[in-house]
Design an enzyme around this catalytic site. Structure first.
Site, PDB file in Angstrom:
ATOM      1  N   HIS A   5       4.535   0.200  13.157  1.00  0.00           N
ATOM      2  CA  HIS A   5       3.349   1.020  13.440  1.00  0.00           C
ATOM      3  C   HIS A   5       3.431   1.587  14.861  1.00  0.00           C
ATOM      4  CE1 HIS A   5       1.044  -1.795  10.514  1.00  0.00           C
ATOM      5  NE2 HIS A   5       1.120  -0.626   9.921  1.00  0.00           N
ATOM      6  N   LYS A  49      -7.017  -4.114  -0.086  1.00  0.00           N
ATOM      7  CA  LYS A  49      -6.106  -5.225  -0.367  1.00  0.00           C
ATOM      8  C   LYS A  49      -6.856  -6.541  -0.228  1.00  0.00           C
ATOM      9  CE  LYS A  49      -2.513  -2.350   1.518  1.00  0.00           C
ATOM     10  NZ  LYS A  49      -1.748  -2.011   2.694  1.00  0.00           N
ATOM     11  N   ARG A 103       8.534   4.643   5.108  1.00  0.00           N
ATOM     12  CA  ARG A 103       9.631   3.692   5.300  1.00  0.00           C
ATOM     13  C   ARG A 103      10.758   3.920   4.316  1.00  0.00           C
ATOM     14  NH1 ARG A 103       5.508  -1.221   5.062  1.00  0.00           N
ATOM     15  NH2 ARG A 103       4.899   0.170   3.377  1.00  0.00           N
ATOM     16  N   SER A 109       3.086  -5.176   7.322  1.00  0.00           N
ATOM     17  CA  SER A 109       2.151  -6.199   7.806  1.00  0.00           C
ATOM     18  C   SER A 109       2.106  -7.380   6.833  1.00  0.00           C
ATOM     19  CB  SER A 109       0.744  -5.617   7.939  1.00  0.00           C
ATOM     20  OG  SER A 109       0.711  -4.621   8.916  1.00  0.00           O
TER      21      SER A 109
HETATM   22  O1  PNS Z   1      -2.293   0.414   6.015  1.00  0.00           O
HETATM   23  P1  PNS Z   1      -2.693   0.811   4.630  1.00  0.00           P
HETATM   24  O2  PNS Z   1      -3.497  -0.298   3.976  1.00  0.00           O
HETATM   25  O3  PNS Z   1      -1.541   1.266   3.788  1.00  0.00           O
HETATM   26  O4  PNS Z   1      -3.678   2.075   4.785  1.00  0.00           O
HETATM   27  C1  PNS Z   1      -4.240   2.716   3.651  1.00  0.00           C
HETATM   28  C2  PNS Z   1      -5.294   3.738   4.082  1.00  0.00           C
HETATM   29  C3  PNS Z   1      -6.368   3.085   4.923  1.00  0.00           C
HETATM   30  C4  PNS Z   1      -4.634   4.822   4.876  1.00  0.00           C
HETATM   31  C5  PNS Z   1      -5.901   4.329   2.778  1.00  0.00           C
HETATM   32  O5  PNS Z   1      -6.305   3.291   1.932  1.00  0.00           O
HETATM   33  C6  PNS Z   1      -7.088   5.254   3.032  1.00  0.00           C
HETATM   34  O6  PNS Z   1      -6.928   6.343   3.513  1.00  0.00           O
HETATM   35  N1  PNS Z   1      -8.306   4.764   2.688  1.00  0.00           N
HETATM   36  C7  PNS Z   1      -9.532   5.484   2.920  1.00  0.00           C
HETATM   37  C8  PNS Z   1     -10.259   5.834   1.622  1.00  0.00           C
HETATM   38  C9  PNS Z   1      -9.869   7.219   1.170  1.00  0.00           C
HETATM   39  O7  PNS Z   1     -10.014   8.206   1.865  1.00  0.00           O
HETATM   40  N2  PNS Z   1      -9.370   7.277  -0.073  1.00  0.00           N
HETATM   41  C10 PNS Z   1      -8.874   8.483  -0.671  1.00  0.00           C
HETATM   42  C11 PNS Z   1      -7.436   8.720  -0.224  1.00  0.00           C
HETATM   43  S1  PNS Z   1      -6.681   9.756  -1.352  1.00  0.00           S
END
Ligand code: PNS
Length: 163
Positions: free
Chosen positions: A17, A41, A91, A128
């Site tokens: 990150h 999650k 990644r 993570s």
């Molecule tokens: O570190 P992560 O858990 O992979 O991050 C995922 C994240 C937070 C980027 C994603 O879940 C997100 O954008 N969530 C916000 C909800 C949202 O906008 N959902 C629609 C996306 S298409």
């Protein structure tokens, strides 16, 4: 002012990150690292405040990076904060399908584009969740996360996770 949004759970922030945030900070005037309040999650190992504190500490040397929390749709948060671009690290090809789907959904919801940054190869296996697992069973994570995060992981697994 070009503003990039780097969203994630950051539970906890890893060297992968940090590498992405440092590289994004070279290209944008302002970078907002957006920590999701309620990751979909399993329950977080670290509280929102702990995740924020670790991020603030490891990005403290970058003058154009700020840490914020968000809940709800990422694109709503982006609009409110004047962010023009979402930036995600990629990644491996296994990240691609889901990231592409999210990028296209976000674009169709708001017009906000997502830029993908290839993760530096030394971090392509890093996540993570794997860091949490290795640390949980006493493995050495010192090359995977910044020292402050390694210390917090050590402490967390000695004391047990929060209720
Ligand atoms: O570190 P992560 O858990 O992979 O991050 C995922 C994240 C937070 C980027 C994603 O879940 C997100 O954008 N969530 C916000 C909800 C949202 O906008 N959902 C629609 C996306 S298409």
């Amino acid at each position: 002012m070009a503003t990039a949004l780097v969203p994630g759970s950051f539970d906890p922030v890893t060297n992968g990150h940090l590498d992405v945030i440092e590289r994004v900070a070279r290209f944008f005037d302002r970078v907002i690292v957006a920590v999701i309040r309620n990751p979909q999650k399993a329950a977080s190992l670290f509280t929102l405040e702990e995740r924020e504190a670790m991020l603030a500490e490891v990005t403290g040397h970058l003058g154009n990076v700020q840490i914020e929390f968000f809940a709800g749709l990422l694109v709503d948060f982006a609009r409110i904060h004047g962010a023009d671009t979402i930036v995600k690290g990629l990644r491996a090809v296994t990240d691609f399908d889901y990231e592409l789907q999210m990028a296209q959904m976000n674009q169709s919801l708001s017009g906000i584009d997502t830029f993908f940054l290839a993760t530096s190869p030394q971090y392509s296996f890093l996540s993570s969740s794997l860091v949490r697992e290795v640390a949980r069973y006493g493995g050495d994570v010192s090359s995977l996360v910044p020292p402050v995060v390694a210390a917090r992981l050590d402490q967390r697994f000695k004391e047990g996770p929060p209720a």
